[in-house]
Each structure stands twice: as structure tokens, then as C-alpha cells.
Design an enzyme around this catalytic site. Sequence first.
Site, PDB file in Angstrom:
ATOM      1  N   HIS A 139     -37.326  -4.983 108.071  1.00  0.00           N
ATOM      2  CA  HIS A 139     -36.386  -4.696 109.150  1.00  0.00           C
ATOM      3  C   HIS A 139     -37.014  -5.039 110.496  1.00  0.00           C
ATOM      4  O   HIS A 139     -38.210  -4.825 110.711  1.00  0.00           O
ATOM      5  CB  HIS A 139     -36.013  -3.218 109.158  1.00  0.00           C
ATOM      6  CG  HIS A 139     -35.028  -2.831 108.100  1.00  0.00           C
ATOM      7  ND1 HIS A 139     -33.822  -3.484 107.928  1.00  0.00           N
ATOM      8  CD2 HIS A 139     -35.052  -1.847 107.156  1.00  0.00           C
ATOM      9  CE1 HIS A 139     -33.150  -2.918 106.936  1.00  0.00           C
ATOM     10  NE2 HIS A 139     -33.882  -1.932 106.446  1.00  0.00           N
ATOM     11  N   CYS A 207     -34.210 -10.014 110.690  1.00  0.00           N
ATOM     12  CA  CYS A 207     -33.073 -10.305 111.551  1.00  0.00           C
ATOM     13  C   CYS A 207     -33.550 -10.956 112.847  1.00  0.00           C
ATOM     14  O   CYS A 207     -34.656 -10.703 113.313  1.00  0.00           O
ATOM     15  CB  CYS A 207     -32.302  -9.033 111.847  1.00  0.00           C
ATOM     16  SG  CYS A 207     -31.476  -8.331 110.398  1.00  0.00           S
ATOM     17  N   ARG A 220     -31.240 -15.201 111.102  1.00  0.00           N
ATOM     18  CA  ARG A 220     -32.516 -14.694 110.600  1.00  0.00           C
ATOM     19  C   ARG A 220     -33.670 -15.391 111.321  1.00  0.00           C
ATOM     20  O   ARG A 220     -33.612 -16.582 111.606  1.00  0.00           O
ATOM     21  CB  ARG A 220     -32.643 -14.943 109.081  1.00  0.00           C
ATOM     22  CG  ARG A 220     -31.560 -14.296 108.244  1.00  0.00           C
ATOM     23  CD  ARG A 220     -31.741 -12.797 108.164  1.00  0.00           C
ATOM     24  NE  ARG A 220     -30.740 -12.187 107.294  1.00  0.00           N
ATOM     25  CZ  ARG A 220     -29.601 -11.667 107.719  1.00  0.00           C
ATOM     26  NH1 ARG A 220     -29.291 -11.706 109.014  1.00  0.00           N
ATOM     27  NH2 ARG A 220     -28.749 -11.128 106.869  1.00  0.00           N
TER      28      ARG A 220
END
Length: 247
Positions: A139, A207, A220
Site C-alpha cells: 500500500h 498505487c 500504478r
Amino acid sequence: MNPERSAVRRTGSTCVGILGELLLTIGVVLGLFVVWQLWWTSVTANAEASTIMSDFRDGLAPEVSHTADLRTDDPPVPSPADVGETTGTLIVPAWYGLTNNEMPIAEGTSLNILDRALAGHYETSQQVGEVGNFALAGHRRTHGNSFRYVDRLDKGDQIIVETPKTWYVYEVTDHEIVTPDQTDVIAPVPHHPGQKPTERMLTLTTCHSLTLGEYGNDHRWITYATFVGWMDRSDGTPAQVLESRDN
């Protein structure tokens, strides 16, 4: 004053008051959600990741307090792990002081893994040290912010993987921004899934955007690194690991 007109006004005022209270309540709820999503999920995830890493390292031989030269012969390659199993530690010295620059690596990339502030190993990619692409996901925002500062990595920065017996050292070579459907970035040769690999690589995927409204789901951020050497844990500890822990 006309009683009927007064009643209508009172009804209208009541409706406006109720609507205002509802909007205020919705605003508070949304505010609490943002706090939970951006802050509290990271507090709980980082606490869990810290426990997982402590448990993992408790089973390792004591870390050697001096460094040694990196070996450049073929490194040992770990056996495939079960999904959810902790296989090592990801260490990014360049992130020291910015965020938690050490995190556990677990097999798999489900939310059950990533939401605990772990770096997840793509099951279809190669093992660490193996010829091909050792690919990890994490993350960038929420649930530990594991890869939050991926954009701060420059060419030559080290990315180090610690396993029970071996240190594997990679150096950043490049990065790119892709759309979520470009899954061939984790192929043995990125963007060339049918090509036979000839070098050892590490790829970080996360991300792209930190924008609150979209949470970066539209693109991404991909960082590539190439293998530069390895070290047996009994021989020493990579210099950059020692330096970041001494600061």
C-alpha cells in the site's frame, strides 16, 4: 397573520433544520471515516506488522554487527512458501526517517496481507535471488503506508531483502507509471511475458497517486531494481542496513 401560512412556515423551518442536522451528521461521519481510513488503519496495521516482524526475527540467528563484501556468484534461492507465510524482511535504507523502512514480506498479495502493512510477494513471480523478477506489492496510502515514499527512490538506491539465511541486495534502475491492466510489469522480463529472463530483478508495485479522492487507483507506480550481490547472514550485514540502524 394567516394561520395556514404560519403553519407552512413552521413546517418549512423544521424541514430546513432537520436537513441541516442531517448534513452536519453526514459531515461528521465522513470526517471520522477519513481519519479512520488515513490514520487509524495505519496505526493498527503497523502494530501488527511490528509483531509479525518480531516473531519472524526471534527465530533467526543473531545479526552480525559487522559488514562483509557482497558475493556475486549465484545466490541461494529459497523454496516457494505457503500463502500468508512470512518469508523475510524488506529493507529500504533511503526511507529511513521518512517512514517505517523495514517491513515483513509475506507470500501473496491479497488485502488480508497488504492491509497488515506487509509487502506481498506475487505468487506468479520468481523467488528472491532467482533469475527473473521477484515482484512485491504494498500500500502507498492507508494500512501502514508501506510504499508511501516510493517516488523518493533514485537510481542506485539499495533495496535489501533479508531471509533467515541470506541478505539479497538490489539497486534501483528505473521506474514507470502504468495502468492497472498492465500486469506484465511483473513478468520474468517486464512487458515481455514470453521472453526468457537472463538477469535477477526486483519490482515494487503500488498505487500512483496520493490524492484523497481517488486513493491512486487509476494508475500504478512501478519501481525496478537489479541484483548486485548477496551475503550469508553468518558472514556479515549489509553496510547500509548497519548505517540506517546506527543513525
